[in-house]
Design an enzyme around this catalytic site. Sequence first.
Site, PDB file in Angstrom:
ATOM      1  N   SER A   1      -4.377   4.047   4.498  1.00  0.00           N
ATOM      2  CA  SER A   1      -3.608   4.292   6.157  1.00  0.00           C
ATOM      3  C   SER A   1      -2.372   5.120   6.071  1.00  0.00           C
ATOM      4  CB  SER A   1      -3.587   2.748   6.087  1.00  0.00           C
ATOM      5  OG  SER A   1      -3.117   2.060   7.332  1.00  0.00           O
TER       6      SER A   1
ATOM      7  N   GLU B   1      -0.981   3.557   1.845  1.00  0.00           N
ATOM      8  CA  GLU B   1       0.151   3.543   2.571  1.00  0.00           C
ATOM      9  C   GLU B   1       0.583   5.140   2.337  1.00  0.00           C
ATOM     10  OE1 GLU B   1       2.244  -1.078   3.300  1.00  0.00           O
ATOM     11  OE2 GLU B   1       3.114   0.974   2.783  1.00  0.00           O
ATOM     12  N   CYS B   2       0.707   5.285   3.693  1.00  0.00           N
ATOM     13  CA  CYS B   2       1.102   7.708   4.623  1.00  0.00           C
ATOM     14  C   CYS B   2       1.124   8.413   3.240  1.00  0.00           C
ATOM     15  CB  CYS B   2       2.703   6.877   4.374  1.00  0.00           C
ATOM     16  SG  CYS B   2       3.190   7.725   5.676  1.00  0.00           S
ATOM     17  N   ALA B   3       1.983   8.427   2.381  1.00  0.00           N
ATOM     18  CA  ALA B   3       2.166   9.063   0.866  1.00  0.00           C
ATOM     19  C   ALA B   3       0.712   8.917   0.601  1.00  0.00           C
ATOM     20  CB  ALA B   3       3.280   9.085   0.440  1.00  0.00           C
TER      21      ALA B   3
ATOM     22  N   LEU C   1      -1.788   7.704   0.793  1.00  0.00           N
ATOM     23  CA  LEU C   1      -3.015   8.616   1.981  1.00  0.00           C
ATOM     24  C   LEU C   1      -3.240   9.562   1.136  1.00  0.00           C
ATOM     25  CD1 LEU C   1      -5.524   8.074   4.624  1.00  0.00           C
ATOM     26  CD2 LEU C   1      -3.419   8.669   5.884  1.00  0.00           C
TER      27      LEU C   1
END
Length: 448
Positions: free
Chosen positions: A426, A334-336, A338
């Site tokens: 994502s 998630e986010c980081a 990704l």
Amino acid sequence: MVSVPRLVIAAPASNTGKTTVATGLMAAFAGRGLTVSPHKVGPDYIDPGYHALATGRPGRNLDAYMCGPELIAPLFAHGAAGAGLAVVEGVMGLYDGASGQGELASTAQVSKLLRAPVVLVVDASSQSRSVAALVHGFASWDPEVRIGGVILNKVASDRHEALLREALDETGLPVLGALRRAPQVVTPSRHLGLVPVAERQADAVDAVRAMAERVAAGCNLDALLALARTAPTLPGAAWAPEPRAAGDARPVVAVAGGAAFTFAYAEHAELLTAAGADVVVFDPLRDEKLPAGTAGLVIGGGFPEVYAPELSANEPLRRAVTELARSGAPVAAECAGLLYLARELDGRPMCGVLDASARMSQRLTLGYRQAVAVSDSVLAVAGTRLRGHEFHRTVLEPGAGAAPAWGLHQPERRVEGFVQQGVHASYLHTHWAAEPGVARRFVERCRT
């Protein structure tokens, strides 16, 4: 039935001192020997880190958008089990919630769902008698929101405090505290808010201690505790992750932690454990190997852009992550996470699992999202609907792979993220308590 005394700490707007007051109260009451349960309204990951430092218990989020209003009281009861007091820090202004969704996800809504009294923290700088009009407006806006008192922040002097108290006498609401300006306890911020506890260590401990001292000196703790004890019993059962039947092998799920990956909801690890996994935390800044026997990998949010040189320099771990992903093992990012799986971040080599390049941007991407799974993955079957949150100042090119992770439906329609082999990556942050099948599916894939 839940009978934990509780307070919601709210404010008319952001940047009025909610975090200082809430964290200070948590630490001050804990210093008195109370077991304090810390909570935060909304999706914020950073404030709960300070709450955990103040109380010695996990900081937990109460997000009525991502989890649904029906889960707020059960999640609260789960987190507050065994506590003598719960302190809930609000988000933004008291009545601010999800954009265009009325009261949804606001502090006001959560206070009503918890049947908890609200303490309004008011930035009193540059006003005197007008404070009464402000407080009266907030107290009368929604009769179902019970504001039980006021804490005045950024008070200039004894004379200023006297004027404020005199004005507030007319509202009938008690002044439960008055705090002078104290720049020494201001916590540093950067592009996504406060600097997390994991990055400050000793400085964070000192900051929380200073908050506790300031709040204990300026607030009537006995009156605040008495107000908390007026909260009625909450009906219903506490939330709990459904345990898997014993007997199956327990796969190791490695979870990235340390200063670069500080964004995580406590319930995620609990759900993974209940689903039959052994959760092992590792630090990508220091550890050169994944935990022994790793069968699946979870890389949550954080600040890889701040630590890009160190993450890039840890080549042995980057290779291990790449090998695990290419083997088809489940990887949820998630986010980081990704960004860490991308080919590069701000020109520095990352894991290269995804054929994408990331860079810092001046534009903040922020907001709740409605999402539907576009592709079957280790987290969900195509068509699964979830609500999530985006919060980043980076750009990934391309933003989606051949098999995207999510289709987002607000504020505009688009696809984003990557699903390839066992990887689900994502920008979208999700709360797995809203869909426990996510953790069970992930662990089952680790097992097989």
